[in-house]
Scaffold this motif. Structure first.
Motif, short mmCIF file in Angstrom:
data_model
loop_
_atom_site.label_atom_id
_atom_site.label_comp_id
_atom_site.label_asym_id
_atom_site.label_seq_id
_atom_site.Cartn_x
_atom_site.Cartn_y
_atom_site.Cartn_z
N GLY A 113 -38.81 3.90 -35.57
CA GLY A 113 -37.53 4.68 -35.90
C GLY A 113 -37.03 4.44 -37.33
O GLY A 113 -37.60 3.43 -37.89
N PHE A 142 -33.46 3.75 -39.27
CA PHE A 142 -32.04 3.65 -39.45
C PHE A 142 -31.46 3.63 -40.71
O PHE A 142 -32.18 3.37 -41.78
CB PHE A 142 -31.85 2.26 -38.88
N GLU A 176 -26.86 2.78 -38.61
CA GLU A 176 -27.00 4.02 -37.42
C GLU A 176 -28.35 4.36 -37.40
O GLU A 176 -29.09 4.37 -38.57
CB GLU A 176 -25.94 5.22 -38.08
N GLY A 177 -28.69 4.92 -36.14
CA GLY A 177 -29.91 5.48 -36.23
C GLY A 177 -30.05 6.97 -36.61
O GLY A 177 -28.95 7.75 -36.46
N ALA A 199 -30.41 11.97 -34.93
CA ALA A 199 -29.00 12.02 -35.00
C ALA A 199 -28.51 13.28 -35.40
O ALA A 199 -29.13 14.05 -36.01
CB ALA A 199 -28.44 10.91 -36.21
N PHE A 208 -31.44 4.75 -29.95
CA PHE A 208 -30.64 4.49 -31.33
C PHE A 208 -30.20 3.11 -31.37
O PHE A 208 -29.38 2.63 -32.26
CB PHE A 208 -29.95 5.80 -31.62
N SER A 231 -29.78 -0.52 -32.09
CA SER A 231 -30.52 -1.43 -32.83
C SER A 231 -31.18 -2.63 -32.34
O SER A 231 -32.21 -3.05 -32.40
CB SER A 231 -29.47 -1.95 -33.86
#
Length: 123
Positions: free
Chosen positions: A35, A37, A46-47, A60, A105, A107
């Motif tokens: 992913g 971030f 944040e994702g 998101a 999402f 972390s």
């Protein structure tokens, strides 16, 4: 062990596009979820977008319809195509990966992180 190396960041005007890449090295066959971030100054990480090994994706709300995540397993590379960029997209962007069989999402799900690449969008 897995190493992640991001590239493709830079400065662009609002409305422009950038494509981020993340090359994975090491025991990459173990990776289930990868992913992107981001973290802006003074804000929490944040994702942005995640993709599982089966190709399923999540985004998101702030980037839906503008960003597209993809992965090339043969090249061990993760991508993030960013279109219609806005000044609020300005941040350090990080690539992350996990061998755990979950994708999301949070972390804490990810045990491998890249060093980050800066994206700056001017108005």
């Amino acid at each position: 062990q897995v190493q992640l190396v991001e590239s493709g960041g830079g400065s662009v005007q609002a409305g422009g596009s950038l494509r981020l890449s993340c090359a994975a090295f090491g025991y990459t066959s173990s990776l289930y979820c990868m992913g992107w971030f981001r973290q802006a100054p003074g804000k929490e990480r944040e994702g942005v977008a995640v993709i599982a090994s089966d190709g399923s994706t999540s985004y998101a709300d702030s980037v839906k319809g503008r960003f597209a995540i993809s992965r090339d397993n043969a090249k061990n590379t993760l991508y993030l195509q960013m279109n219609s960029l806005k000044p609020e997209d300005t941040a350090m962007y990080y690539c992350a990966a996990t061998a755990r069989g979950v994708c999301g999402f949070g972390s804490s799900l990810y045990n491998y992180w890249g060093q980050g690449t800066q994206v700056t969008v001017s108005s």
